[in-house]
Motif scaffolding. Structure first.
Motif, PDB file in Angstrom:
ATOM      1  N   SER A 300      56.361 126.729 -10.244  1.00  0.00           N
ATOM      2  CA  SER A 300      55.510 126.575 -11.655  1.00  0.00           C
ATOM      3  C   SER A 300      55.149 127.743 -12.168  1.00  0.00           C
ATOM      4  O   SER A 300      54.867 128.802 -11.608  1.00  0.00           O
ATOM      5  CB  SER A 300      54.260 125.850 -11.452  1.00  0.00           C
ATOM      6  N   ASN A 301      55.189 128.047 -13.401  1.00  0.00           N
ATOM      7  CA  ASN A 301      55.003 129.487 -13.969  1.00  0.00           C
ATOM      8  C   ASN A 301      53.450 129.749 -14.019  1.00  0.00           C
ATOM      9  O   ASN A 301      52.977 130.715 -14.061  1.00  0.00           O
ATOM     10  CB  ASN A 301      55.374 129.492 -15.567  1.00  0.00           C
ATOM     11  N   VAL A 302      52.786 128.599 -14.251  1.00  0.00           N
ATOM     12  CA  VAL A 302      51.372 128.550 -14.158  1.00  0.00           C
ATOM     13  C   VAL A 302      50.520 129.120 -12.927  1.00  0.00           C
ATOM     14  O   VAL A 302      49.603 129.896 -12.985  1.00  0.00           O
ATOM     15  CB  VAL A 302      50.624 127.166 -14.745  1.00  0.00           C
ATOM     16  N   TYR A 307      56.023 123.222  -7.056  1.00  0.00           N
ATOM     17  CA  TYR A 307      55.478 122.056  -7.547  1.00  0.00           C
ATOM     18  C   TYR A 307      55.519 121.213  -5.960  1.00  0.00           C
ATOM     19  O   TYR A 307      56.242 121.265  -4.980  1.00  0.00           O
ATOM     20  CB  TYR A 307      56.250 121.173  -8.450  1.00  0.00           C
ATOM     21  N   THR A 308      54.306 120.604  -5.771  1.00  0.00           N
ATOM     22  CA  THR A 308      54.074 119.906  -4.652  1.00  0.00           C
ATOM     23  C   THR A 308      54.036 118.205  -4.822  1.00  0.00           C
ATOM     24  O   THR A 308      54.385 117.690  -3.771  1.00  0.00           O
ATOM     25  CB  THR A 308      52.761 119.913  -3.948  1.00  0.00           C
ATOM     26  N   HIS A 309      54.142 117.843  -6.248  1.00  0.00           N
ATOM     27  CA  HIS A 309      54.417 116.216  -6.316  1.00  0.00           C
ATOM     28  C   HIS A 309      54.823 116.468  -7.729  1.00  0.00           C
ATOM     29  O   HIS A 309      54.118 116.903  -8.947  1.00  0.00           O
ATOM     30  CB  HIS A 309      52.988 115.831  -6.198  1.00  0.00           C
ATOM     31  N   LEU A 316      51.390 120.801 -15.740  1.00  0.00           N
ATOM     32  CA  LEU A 316      51.381 122.034 -15.783  1.00  0.00           C
ATOM     33  C   LEU A 316      52.550 122.631 -16.759  1.00  0.00           C
ATOM     34  O   LEU A 316      52.245 123.880 -17.320  1.00  0.00           O
ATOM     35  CB  LEU A 316      51.883 122.613 -14.260  1.00  0.00           C
ATOM     36  N   LEU A 317      53.361 121.888 -17.095  1.00  0.00           N
ATOM     37  CA  LEU A 317      54.395 122.229 -18.352  1.00  0.00           C
ATOM     38  C   LEU A 317      53.438 122.439 -19.604  1.00  0.00           C
ATOM     39  O   LEU A 317      53.742 123.277 -20.372  1.00  0.00           O
ATOM     40  CB  LEU A 317      55.494 121.345 -18.448  1.00  0.00           C
ATOM     41  N   VAL A 318      52.634 121.474 -19.778  1.00  0.00           N
ATOM     42  CA  VAL A 318      51.832 121.555 -21.107  1.00  0.00           C
ATOM     43  C   VAL A 318      50.756 122.752 -20.820  1.00  0.00           C
ATOM     44  O   VAL A 318      50.736 123.630 -21.934  1.00  0.00           O
ATOM     45  CB  VAL A 318      50.964 120.439 -21.103  1.00  0.00           C
ATOM     46  N   LYS A 319      50.269 122.945 -19.493  1.00  0.00           N
ATOM     47  CA  LYS A 319      49.298 124.122 -19.465  1.00  0.00           C
ATOM     48  C   LYS A 319      49.988 125.510 -19.668  1.00  0.00           C
ATOM     49  O   LYS A 319      49.413 126.487 -19.943  1.00  0.00           O
ATOM     50  CB  LYS A 319      48.549 123.992 -18.203  1.00  0.00           C
TER      51      LYS A 319
END
Length: 384
Positions: A300-302, A307-309, A316-319
């Protein structure tokens, strides 16, 4: 026939049916995927060790990592070097059905100013990157079979997730389309941009951004934005925000111990709260997608971590739209290893070689096993 995680992911991403009216994709030959076995391999790696250590039959040097570029890597002519490979034209034909315009024509012939627009650029880079995976799969299938991790920069994260089987191609492309259009609209509302800054060990990026915001307030700008948006490699950041703030930093670069600054060819202050208006449209489309567990580790970029789930992916894509891209942290996580352990092969799949240059600055030893999958004709790439 032996099986590998990434081959199953690529098979599933192509063969699973489509979204928003696009037709089905051809499926690889029988025997290319045994998802149950591959998921067991993935589960064996969930103990904090690098994923290649969990697969005894492969040494780290036999494993591979795929990196997917983001906006800014686009160039007219990208895709021409891919059209001779199986399924690439079908990929672009499916993209035309999802997008409603001829993406291949735009990618091959431009004009550059149209390709550079956020709403066009992001789908173009996304599709070219996955078409480059098809070329890699055709030329070096063992690289796909032995892939253990993938990561993508900004919009490239969507391509990494599609490659890893977390969502289907057409779903991912439609989400990118909505994301790009919403980001373009948010960019048009506020004059903003992104400034690449190469600093020194003593450079205080946060203090520089604070003073740039104070400068904007003195100009009458309410709630000015100026903050680090991308962590690239040691002492190198991308700062994003109001244009007046970025211009102030460029004018006073020596005051802040900046060695070099450069405005990026993007239309807005990405990865800051200036992109807040784009979060709701993206959240809506991602809510309609059933995310699957990635069959290779996707970072994840954030967070910088994998990613674990699958339920974490939409959030996270929105964040990511309003948060900095932690690319330097991502590379540290991917290439963490025991002393004396070989590095995996790394392939940058998509236009440009920016991610390779960043890898070289972050981890020289890992970069020595780096390759780029060319998406233009060879002579075009040399001229570029």
């Amino acid at each position: 026939m032996s099986v590998r995680v990434a081959r199953a992911a690529w098979a599933r991403g192509w063969g699973a049916g489509c979204h928003r009216g696009a037709s089905s994709f051809p499926v690889p030959p029988p025997g290319a995927a045994d998802v149950a076995e591959l998921l067991r391999d993935a589960a064996a790696a969930e103990n904090g060790r690098p994923p290649w250590e969990a697969v005894a039959r492969r040494t780290p040097g036999q494993c591979s990592v795929l990196l997917f570029p983001g906006q800014g890597s686009q160039v007219v002519g990208m895709g021409r070097g891919l059209l001779r490979y199986p399924r690439v034209r079908e990929l672009y034909a499916a993209a035309q059905r999802v997008l409603g315009y001829d993406l291949l024509e735009l990618s091959l012939h431009g004009p550059q100013e149209d390709l550079d627009r956020t709403e066009r650029c992001q789908p173009a880079v996304f599709v070219a990157s996955l078409a480059a995976v098809e070329k890699l799969h055709y030329q070096q299938p063992e690289v796909i079979e032995n892939c253990v991790a993938a990561a993508g920069f900004s919009v490239g994260e969507f391509a990494a997730l599609v490659f890893a089987g977390a969502m289907e191609f057409s779903e991912g492309l439609y989400a990118v389309k909505v994301r790009a259009e919403a980001m373009q609209e948010a960019s048009d509302a506020v004059p903003s941009g992104m400034l690449s800054v190469l600093g020194k060990p003593q450079t205080k990026f946060s203090s520089a951004c604070l003073e740039a915001r104070e400068h904007c307030k003195a100009l009458g700008i309410e709630n000015p934005v100026c903050e680090v948006a991308n962590y690239l490699f040691p002492n190198c950041r991308v700062i994003s925000g109001h244009l007046e703030a970025l211009q102030f930093l460029q004018k006073n670069s020596s005051r802040y111990d900046f060695r070099r600054t450069k405005m990026l060819p993007v239309s807005g202050g990405f990865h800051t709260r200036l992109m807040e208006p784009a979060t709701e449209p993206l959240a809506r489309v991602l809510k309609a997608i059933t995310m699957k567990a990635p069959l290779v580790s996707v970072h994840s970029n954030v967070l910088g971590n994998k990613y674990t789930h699958p339920r974490h992916i939409p959030r996270l894509l929105v964040k990511q739209l309003v948060s900095p891209v932690k690319w330097e942290q991502t590379l540290h996580a991917i290439y963490e290893r025991r002393r004396g352990t070989e590095f995996p092969q790394t392939f940058e799949v998509g236009p440009g070689r920016q991610l390779g240059a960043i890898l070289k600055s972050c981890n020289l030893q890992a970069w020595k096993a780096y390759s780029h999958v060319e998406v233009q004709e060879a002579h075009e790439a040399q001229d570029a």
